[in-house]
Design a protein around this motif. Sequence first.
Motif, PDB file in Angstrom:
ATOM      1  N   UNK A   1     -54.984  93.171 -58.612  1.00 48.49           N
ATOM      2  CA  UNK A   1     -54.245  92.410 -59.625  1.00 48.49           C
ATOM      3  C   UNK A   1     -53.137  91.574 -58.996  1.00 48.49           C
ATOM      4  N   UNK A   2     -52.325  92.203 -58.167  1.00 51.49           N
ATOM      5  CA  UNK A   2     -51.187  91.494 -57.592  1.00 51.49           C
ATOM      6  C   UNK A   2     -51.617  90.505 -56.515  1.00 51.49           C
ATOM      7  N   UNK A   3     -52.792  90.692 -55.936  1.00 52.97           N
ATOM      8  CA  UNK A   3     -53.321  89.704 -55.011  1.00 52.97           C
ATOM      9  C   UNK A   3     -53.569  88.374 -55.706  1.00 52.97           C
ATOM     10  N   UNK A   4     -53.889  88.427 -57.014  1.00 52.00           N
ATOM     11  CA  UNK A   4     -54.063  87.200 -57.773  1.00 52.00           C
ATOM     12  C   UNK A   4     -52.755  86.417 -57.846  1.00 52.00           C
ATOM     13  N   UNK A   5     -51.632  87.111 -58.052  1.00 54.78           N
ATOM     14  CA  UNK A   5     -50.334  86.443 -58.085  1.00 54.78           C
ATOM     15  C   UNK A   5     -49.996  85.849 -56.722  1.00 54.78           C
ATOM     16  N   UNK A   6     -50.392  86.516 -55.677  1.00 61.14           N
ATOM     17  CA  UNK A   6     -50.121  86.058 -54.316  1.00 61.14           C
ATOM     18  C   UNK A   6     -50.658  84.641 -54.091  1.00 61.14           C
ATOM     19  N   UNK A   7     -51.775  84.330 -54.756  1.00 60.56           N
ATOM     20  CA  UNK A   7     -52.395  83.013 -54.581  1.00 60.56           C
ATOM     21  C   UNK A   7     -51.579  81.895 -55.232  1.00 60.56           C
ATOM     22  N   UNK A   8     -50.625  82.249 -56.071  1.00 62.46           N
ATOM     23  CA  UNK A   8     -49.857  81.240 -56.805  1.00 62.46           C
ATOM     24  C   UNK A   8     -48.688  80.675 -56.009  1.00 62.46           C
ATOM     25  N   UNK A   9     -48.351  81.317 -54.885  1.00 62.30           N
ATOM     26  CA  UNK A   9     -47.111  80.962 -54.182  1.00 62.30           C
ATOM     27  C   UNK A   9     -47.367  80.369 -52.794  1.00 62.30           C
ATOM     28  N   UNK A  10     -46.407  79.599 -52.331  1.00 58.88           N
ATOM     29  CA  UNK A  10     -46.463  79.005 -50.994  1.00 58.88           C
ATOM     30  C   UNK A  10     -46.008  80.049 -49.973  1.00 58.88           C
ATOM     31  N   UNK A  11     -46.948  80.660 -49.300  1.00 56.88           N
ATOM     32  CA  UNK A  11     -46.674  81.704 -48.315  1.00 56.88           C
ATOM     33  C   UNK A  11     -47.265  81.263 -46.980  1.00 56.88           C
ATOM     34  N   UNK A  12     -46.408  80.951 -46.037  1.00 60.82           N
ATOM     35  CA  UNK A  12     -46.884  80.437 -44.763  1.00 60.82           C
ATOM     36  C   UNK A  12     -47.361  81.542 -43.831  1.00 60.82           C
ATOM     37  N   UNK A  13     -46.885  82.773 -44.060  1.00 63.38           N
ATOM     38  CA  UNK A  13     -47.274  83.896 -43.208  1.00 63.38           C
ATOM     39  C   UNK A  13     -46.901  85.194 -43.917  1.00 63.38           C
ATOM     40  N   UNK A  14     -47.398  86.297 -43.387  1.00 63.84           N
ATOM     41  CA  UNK A  14     -47.049  87.611 -43.943  1.00 63.84           C
ATOM     42  C   UNK A  14     -45.616  87.979 -43.555  1.00 63.84           C
ATOM     43  N   UNK A  15     -45.042  88.904 -44.283  1.00 64.95           N
ATOM     44  CA  UNK A  15     -43.760  89.471 -43.875  1.00 64.95           C
ATOM     45  C   UNK A  15     -42.533  88.814 -44.451  1.00 64.95           C
ATOM     46  N   UNK A  16     -42.683  87.995 -45.498  1.00 64.61           N
ATOM     47  CA  UNK A  16     -41.491  87.412 -46.118  1.00 64.61           C
ATOM     48  C   UNK A  16     -40.912  88.412 -47.119  1.00 64.61           C
ATOM     49  N   UNK A  17     -39.783  89.020 -46.759  1.00 60.57           N
ATOM     50  CA  UNK A  17     -39.145  90.051 -47.578  1.00 60.57           C
ATOM     51  C   UNK A  17     -37.676  89.709 -47.829  1.00 60.57           C
ATOM     52  N   UNK A  18     -37.414  88.427 -47.990  1.00 51.12           N
ATOM     53  CA  UNK A  18     -36.052  87.914 -48.096  1.00 51.12           C
ATOM     54  C   UNK A  18     -35.784  87.343 -49.491  1.00 51.12           C
ATOM     55  N   UNK A  19     -36.359  87.968 -50.501  1.00 53.96           N
ATOM     56  CA  UNK A  19     -36.303  87.407 -51.843  1.00 53.96           C
ATOM     57  C   UNK A  19     -34.948  87.569 -52.520  1.00 53.96           C
ATOM     58  N   UNK A  20     -34.070  88.417 -51.965  1.00 52.35           N
ATOM     59  CA  UNK A  20     -32.699  88.494 -52.463  1.00 52.35           C
ATOM     60  C   UNK A  20     -31.906  87.258 -52.059  1.00 52.35           C
ATOM     61  N   UNK A  21     -32.451  86.447 -51.150  1.00 52.83           N
ATOM     62  CA  UNK A  21     -31.789  85.231 -50.683  1.00 52.83           C
ATOM     63  C   UNK A  21     -32.428  83.992 -51.301  1.00 52.83           C
ATOM     64  N   UNK A  22     -33.707  83.772 -50.993  1.00 45.88           N
ATOM     65  CA  UNK A  22     -34.441  82.624 -51.533  1.00 45.88           C
ATOM     66  C   UNK A  22     -35.878  83.056 -51.817  1.00 45.88           C
ATOM     67  N   UNK A  23     -36.311  82.917 -53.063  1.00 44.98           N
ATOM     68  CA  UNK A  23     -37.693  83.221 -53.410  1.00 44.98           C
ATOM     69  C   UNK A  23     -38.616  82.084 -53.024  1.00 44.98           C
ATOM     70  N   UNK A  24     -39.882  82.399 -52.789  1.00 46.48           N
ATOM     71  CA  UNK A  24     -40.861  81.402 -52.393  1.00 46.48           C
ATOM     72  C   UNK A  24     -41.284  80.547 -53.589  1.00 46.48           C
ATOM     73  N   UNK A  25     -41.552  79.245 -53.373  1.00 47.11           N
ATOM     74  CA  UNK A  25     -41.930  78.377 -54.498  1.00 47.11           C
ATOM     75  C   UNK A  25     -43.374  78.587 -54.944  1.00 47.11           C
ATOM     76  N   UNK A  26     -43.613  78.304 -56.203  1.00 44.40           N
ATOM     77  CA  UNK A  26     -44.973  78.259 -56.723  1.00 44.40           C
ATOM     78  C   UNK A  26     -45.701  77.058 -56.139  1.00 44.40           C
ATOM     79  N   UNK A  27     -46.989  77.193 -55.903  1.00 40.93           N
ATOM     80  CA  UNK A  27     -47.780  76.072 -55.395  1.00 40.93           C
ATOM     81  C   UNK A  27     -47.808  74.914 -56.385  1.00 40.93           C
TER      82      UNK A  27
END
Length: 373
Positions: A1-27
């Motif tokens: 289920x959550x893998x489907x949400x993963x496809x909605x965002x601009x993720x250049x690589x694994x390991x982005x865990x800095x969401x308390x600072x800046x969240x990743x944009x939607x595609x």
Amino acid sequence: MFNDFKQDFCLTRAGYLLNHSVGRPLKSTEQVFKGAFFAPWQDSGREPWTQWLGVIEDFTSALSKLFNGQQKDFCPQVNLSSALTKIVMSLERLNREHAVVLMSEIDFPSMGFALKKALPASCEVRFIPKNLDITDPNVWDAHISSDVDLVFVSHAYSNTGQQAPLANIFAIAGDRGCLSLVDVAQSAGIISLDLALLQPDFLIGSSVKWLCGGPGAAYLWINPAILEHCQPKDVGWFSHENPFEFNIHDFRYRHSALRFWGGTPSIAPYAIAAHSIHYFAGLGASLLRKYNQQLIDVVVQEFDSELVSPRDAEKRSGTLVLQFGEQQAQIMAALTNANISVDSRSMGIRISPHIYNDMADIKLLLDVIKANR
């Protein structure tokens, strides 16, 4: 289920865990932004303000869904410091001698800076000491005394991963005739907040973190019961009841939170943020939080003795803080080399998994830390 949400965002690589600072944009953000901001400007021979002001309507509509509040009670702001300053300066109660504002020593420093400069010199900013447990309602009960005029509370604390007991705080403040203001910068989108239920006096927040809406799209909310007590000083033509009246001798406050709006508004940041906030409001913060805490729990099980954040999940925010002492710099260097995005503050390493993170991100984090302790 959550893998489907993963496809909605601009993720250049694994390991982005800095969401308390800046969240990743939607595609989809870039296309939506072009349609909402550039198209009315580029593709029409008429001035674009009618369409642009519709962006602000969409932004406040999205906020009303996210927080279960009335759209008219939200107002866009450039950042939280400006929002807080405007609120403080608008209240007669805080602009008299010896007014008292209560906050915590672990609040974001910018909030303390803004309060101290916005309040008259004779007023006091009183602090709950940083060594006290800010998640304990009894701590707030002991500090919200009868002379406190406003209690400032962060829903989530950025450097500790703690969550404030809002319902208790607002109840205590209300019983003692104290105004309440909540900062949701670190919680909006990841921890549910129902304004219709909690009824604080004020709320301020931003879109850049868990809401993945970029910088510049902050907001404030005013409880309608207190609106007429707010007389903003930092105003402009969009604070006016009729912005297009164009009579320099006649100013009347808007009968909504937009009296805090000010002069000619920015549009671009809100076009980006409105799209993102609608996305997360549709999902619901409770879904995001459940998933976020599942990932956090895996890390807690491995590093219980290094835990700075509360062990009790009900007292935690969406951010986990781990303290490795003298090994911290070494571990941070290893995480950076492994392209894992976290950060380090005085209290420890901050880790914030979002809906587009997965167990592979957490496993990579754990493997690198274990290998470099």
